[in-house]
Design a protein around this motif. Structure first.
Motif, PDB file in Angstrom:
ATOM      1  N   GLU A  66       0.807  -1.213   0.000  1.00 49.36           N
ATOM      2  CA  GLU A  66       0.000   0.000   0.000  1.00 49.36           C
ATOM      3  C   GLU A  66       0.843   1.266   0.000  1.00 49.36           C
ATOM      4  O   GLU A  66       0.438   2.293  -0.515  1.00 49.36           O
ATOM      5  CB  GLU A  66      -0.937   0.005   1.210  1.00 49.36           C
ATOM      6  CG  GLU A  66      -2.047  -1.026   1.119  1.00 49.36           C
ATOM      7  CD  GLU A  66      -2.987  -0.945   2.302  1.00 49.36           C
ATOM      8  OE1 GLU A  66      -2.816  -0.038   3.146  1.00 49.36           O
ATOM      9  OE2 GLU A  66      -3.895  -1.794   2.384  1.00 49.36           O
TER      10      GLU A  66
ATOM     11  N   ASN B  66       7.404   7.523   9.987  1.00 50.28           N
ATOM     12  CA  ASN B  66       6.840   7.229  11.304  1.00 50.28           C
ATOM     13  C   ASN B  66       7.942   7.137  12.344  1.00 50.28           C
ATOM     14  O   ASN B  66       9.115   6.941  12.018  1.00 50.28           O
ATOM     15  CB  ASN B  66       6.055   5.907  11.269  1.00 50.28           C
ATOM     16  CG  ASN B  66       4.759   6.020  10.493  1.00 50.28           C
ATOM     17  OD1 ASN B  66       3.908   6.838  10.818  1.00 50.28           O
ATOM     18  ND2 ASN B  66       4.595   5.204   9.460  1.00 50.28           N
TER      19      ASN B  66
ATOM     20  N   THR C 289       7.910   3.305   7.226  1.00 48.63           N
ATOM     21  CA  THR C 289       7.243   2.040   7.534  1.00 48.63           C
ATOM     22  C   THR C 289       5.860   2.025   6.891  1.00 48.63           C
ATOM     23  O   THR C 289       5.288   3.079   6.614  1.00 48.63           O
ATOM     24  CB  THR C 289       7.066   1.837   9.050  1.00 48.63           C
ATOM     25  OG1 THR C 289       6.047   2.735   9.521  1.00 48.63           O
ATOM     26  CG2 THR C 289       8.351   2.088   9.810  1.00 48.63           C
ATOM     27  N   PRO C 290       5.300   0.840   6.689  1.00 44.37           N
ATOM     28  CA  PRO C 290       3.876   0.782   6.329  1.00 44.37           C
ATOM     29  C   PRO C 290       3.036   1.218   7.517  1.00 44.37           C
ATOM     30  O   PRO C 290       3.421   1.017   8.672  1.00 44.37           O
ATOM     31  CB  PRO C 290       3.650  -0.708   6.019  1.00 44.37           C
ATOM     32  CG  PRO C 290       5.004  -1.320   5.908  1.00 44.37           C
ATOM     33  CD  PRO C 290       5.909  -0.495   6.758  1.00 44.37           C
ATOM     34  N   ASP C 291       1.890   1.809   7.252  1.00 42.93           N
ATOM     35  CA  ASP C 291       1.010   2.227   8.341  1.00 42.93           C
ATOM     36  C   ASP C 291       0.231   1.056   8.924  1.00 42.93           C
ATOM     37  O   ASP C 291      -0.291   1.145  10.039  1.00 42.93           O
ATOM     38  CB  ASP C 291       0.031   3.293   7.848  1.00 42.93           C
ATOM     39  CG  ASP C 291       0.698   4.653   7.679  1.00 42.93           C
ATOM     40  OD1 ASP C 291       1.730   4.899   8.343  1.00 42.93           O
ATOM     41  OD2 ASP C 291       0.206   5.471   6.882  1.00 42.93           O
ATOM     42  N   ARG C 292       0.114  -0.021   8.196  1.00 47.85           N
ATOM     43  CA  ARG C 292      -0.564  -1.219   8.684  1.00 47.85           C
ATOM     44  C   ARG C 292       0.105  -2.443   8.087  1.00 47.85           C
ATOM     45  O   ARG C 292       0.904  -2.321   7.142  1.00 47.85           O
ATOM     46  CB  ARG C 292      -2.047  -1.180   8.334  1.00 47.85           C
ATOM     47  CG  ARG C 292      -2.367  -0.901   6.894  1.00 47.85           C
ATOM     48  CD  ARG C 292      -3.844  -0.706   6.699  1.00 47.85           C
ATOM     49  NE  ARG C 292      -4.174  -0.096   5.432  1.00 47.85           N
ATOM     50  CZ  ARG C 292      -5.165   0.774   5.271  1.00 47.85           C
ATOM     51  NH1 ARG C 292      -5.889   1.143   6.302  1.00 47.85           N
ATOM     52  NH2 ARG C 292      -5.410   1.282   4.078  1.00 47.85           N
ATOM     53  N   PRO C 293      -0.167  -3.626   8.618  1.00 49.45           N
ATOM     54  CA  PRO C 293       0.499  -4.829   8.129  1.00 49.45           C
ATOM     55  C   PRO C 293       0.327  -5.024   6.623  1.00 49.45           C
ATOM     56  O   PRO C 293      -0.739  -4.773   6.066  1.00 49.45           O
ATOM     57  CB  PRO C 293      -0.182  -5.951   8.916  1.00 49.45           C
ATOM     58  CG  PRO C 293      -0.657  -5.293  10.170  1.00 49.45           C
ATOM     59  CD  PRO C 293      -1.076  -3.910   9.765  1.00 49.45           C
ATOM     60  N   GLN C 294       1.407  -5.469   6.002  1.00 53.96           N
ATOM     61  CA  GLN C 294       1.421  -5.772   4.571  1.00 53.96           C
ATOM     62  C   GLN C 294       1.792  -7.247   4.424  1.00 53.96           C
ATOM     63  O   GLN C 294       2.974  -7.603   4.449  1.00 53.96           O
ATOM     64  CB  GLN C 294       2.430  -4.883   3.846  1.00 53.96           C
ATOM     65  CG  GLN C 294       2.161  -3.398   3.964  1.00 53.96           C
ATOM     66  CD  GLN C 294       0.880  -2.992   3.257  1.00 53.96           C
ATOM     67  OE1 GLN C 294       0.697  -3.268   2.081  1.00 53.96           O
ATOM     68  NE2 GLN C 294      -0.027  -2.352   4.001  1.00 53.96           N
TER      69      GLN C 294
ATOM     70  N   ARG D  33       8.981  -5.876  12.112  1.00 53.43           N
ATOM     71  CA  ARG D  33       8.262  -4.665  11.758  1.00 53.43           C
ATOM     72  C   ARG D  33       9.098  -3.987  10.686  1.00 53.43           C
ATOM     73  O   ARG D  33      10.134  -3.383  10.978  1.00 53.43           O
ATOM     74  CB  ARG D  33       8.043  -3.731  12.953  1.00 53.43           C
ATOM     75  CG  ARG D  33       7.202  -2.515  12.518  1.00 53.43           C
ATOM     76  CD  ARG D  33       6.790  -1.618  13.654  1.00 53.43           C
ATOM     77  NE  ARG D  33       6.040  -0.470  13.138  1.00 53.43           N
ATOM     78  CZ  ARG D  33       5.677   0.575  13.866  1.00 53.43           C
ATOM     79  NH1 ARG D  33       5.968   0.602  15.158  1.00 53.43           N
ATOM     80  NH2 ARG D  33       5.006   1.577  13.323  1.00 53.43           N
TER      81      ARG D  33
END
Length: 249
Positions: A94, A99, A108-113, A168
């Motif tokens: 995404e 962050n 980082t991604p804001d939510r799990p990928q 993470r």
């Protein structure tokens, strides 16, 4: 000589271009660069606060730095990278954003990928046969950070504590930041600096082999490999995604 398998792309990729400029070193050319100016922060202080990630080169860790196992050489590892890249299909995430990761600043991604996590896990497993065991000194150095029992088991079994369910994903942008004002200034500047690429879907179609010529030296890019296969990253346990035993090949 140590090697690492890193999330990275070609030098002209916008993410890599911005990341190398932020850290002030081009790992493709093995050369220092001027960093962007940050309002209210001296250039030398900015350089100090990015010293650690600059040495490792802009990247996201997939297989942490390792020495080659006895009996193997660089050509073996490069061949394995080529075989891996020819097997695994590109995938999408995404997007990444600036962050805070504990006291560090990172993309980082804001939510799990899930596909990114699967790709990282696949790299850990695939390249494990090429990794020499950690020395006692390296084990003790890692343990000083205060690992959980699970992280310690990953460290001893796989050479790095933050893998699989402990991962993470991040692309580090700073040292540990102890001063909140400096942390806020860096975060604000990074959000502006990376605005061209943050929050946007990304096709992940490559990874890179980095090398450290001698312990403590900067890491540089050896080769960027393009993913060109058909095996989905979610099929990490499929036989086609396992490394060749080169001793019996």
């Amino acid at each position: 000589m140590r090697y690492a398998i890193y999330f990275a792309a070609d030098a002209d990729d916008a993410l890599m271009r911005l990341g190398t400029a932020w850290l002030g070193r081009d790992p493709f050319a093995a050369a220092d660069m001027d960093q962007p100016a940050i309002t209210g922060m001296d250039a030398s202080r900015f350089r100090d606060l990015t010293a650690d990630p600059r040495r490792y080169g802009f990247h996201g860790t997939l297989k942490a730095p390792f020495h080659l196992k006895t009996g193997l050489n660089e050509a073996d590892l490069v061949a394995a990278c080529r075989e891996f890249a020819a097997d695994i299909a590109p995938f999408r995430i995404e997007g990444l954003n600036v962050n805070r990761l504990g006291k560090f600043l990172a993309l980082t991604p804001d939510r799990p990928q899930p596909d990114l996590s699967a790709f990282a896990a696949l790299c850990v497993r695939y390249f494990e046969p090429y990794r020499a065991p950690l020395s006692e000194a390296d084990l003790e150095r890692r343990r000083k950070s205060g690992l959980t029992p699970k992280q310690d088991s990953y460290l001893t079994g796989w050479g790095y504590p933050y893998i699989f369910d402990e991962l993470r994903f991040h692309m580090t942008l700073s040292n540990k930041l102890e001063n909140e004002d400096e942390a806020n200034a860096l975060a604000s500047a990074a959000k502006s600096h990376f605005s061209e690429v943050t929050g946007k879907e990304r096709l992940c179609a490559s990874f890179a082999l980095y090398q450290e010529p001698e312990r403590g030296a900067p890491f540089d890019v050896h080769t960027v490999f393009q993913l060109s296969g058909t095996t989905p990253v979610g099929s990490a346990e499929t036989p086609s995604a396992r490394p060749i035993d080169r001793k019996n090949a």
